[in-house]
Motif scaffolding. Structure first.
Motif, PDB file in Angstrom:
ATOM      1  N   ILE A  75       0.877  -1.162   0.153  1.00 48.34           N
ATOM      2  CA  ILE A  75      -0.009   0.157  -0.040  1.00 48.34           C
ATOM      3  C   ILE A  75       0.913   1.225   0.057  1.00 48.34           C
ATOM      4  CG2 ILE A  75      -1.507   1.269   1.287  1.00 48.34           C
ATOM      5  CD1 ILE A  75      -2.798  -1.230   2.274  1.00 48.34           C
ATOM      6  N   LEU A  76       1.900   1.430   0.894  1.00 51.21           N
ATOM      7  CA  LEU A  76       2.930   2.493   0.818  1.00 51.21           C
ATOM      8  C   LEU A  76       3.302   2.627  -0.476  1.00 51.21           C
ATOM      9  CD1 LEU A  76       4.456   2.143   4.539  1.00 51.21           C
ATOM     10  CD2 LEU A  76       2.702   3.830   3.727  1.00 51.21           C
ATOM     11  N   SER A  77       3.983   1.505  -0.987  1.00 50.81           N
ATOM     12  CA  SER A  77       4.673   1.633  -2.359  1.00 50.81           C
ATOM     13  C   SER A  77       3.600   2.077  -3.247  1.00 50.81           C
ATOM     14  CB  SER A  77       4.964   0.230  -2.573  1.00 50.81           C
ATOM     15  OG  SER A  77       5.761   0.198  -4.048  1.00 50.81           O
ATOM     16  N   ALA A  78       2.498   1.650  -3.398  1.00 50.87           N
ATOM     17  CA  ALA A  78       1.404   2.247  -4.343  1.00 50.87           C
ATOM     18  C   ALA A  78       1.146   3.631  -4.159  1.00 50.87           C
ATOM     19  CB  ALA A  78       0.121   1.350  -4.373  1.00 50.87           C
ATOM     20  N   ALA A  79       1.234   4.103  -2.887  1.00 50.10           N
ATOM     21  CA  ALA A  79       0.705   5.498  -2.698  1.00 50.10           C
ATOM     22  C   ALA A  79       1.971   6.268  -3.389  1.00 50.10           C
ATOM     23  CB  ALA A  79       0.699   5.813  -1.102  1.00 50.10           C
ATOM     24  N   LYS A  80       3.014   5.979  -2.830  1.00 48.05           N
ATOM     25  CA  LYS A  80       4.384   6.735  -3.646  1.00 48.05           C
ATOM     26  C   LYS A  80       4.266   6.690  -4.877  1.00 48.05           C
ATOM     27  CE  LYS A  80       7.502   5.608   0.178  1.00 48.05           C
ATOM     28  NZ  LYS A  80       8.516   4.804   0.680  1.00 48.05           N
TER      29      LYS A  80
END
Length: 62
Positions: A50-55
């Motif tokens: 999720i954090l990677s997708a947000a970035k």
């Protein structure tokens, strides 16, 4: 359909620990309830995704 296909569906998402040591993602939409249980390690992997997708989304938005 793909991840980029928009849909006009409203849903609620709840995230929390269960009494059995799992992490539950609970999705509720009109007439549908989806409980998804993950062990803590899987939940951490999902959080990282999720954090990677947000970035990536921030970069794409520019």
């Amino acid at each position: 359909m793909s991840i980029n296909t928009e849909r006009d569906i409203e849903a609620n998402l709840q995230i929390g620990p269960t009494d059995r040591g799992m992490v539950r993602l609970f999705i509720e939409a009109k007439g549908v309830e989806i409980p998804m249980d993950f062990d803590p390690e899987e939940a951490e992997e999902i959080a990282e995704e999720i954090l990677s997708a947000a970035k990536a989304a921030r970069k794409a938005k520019r």
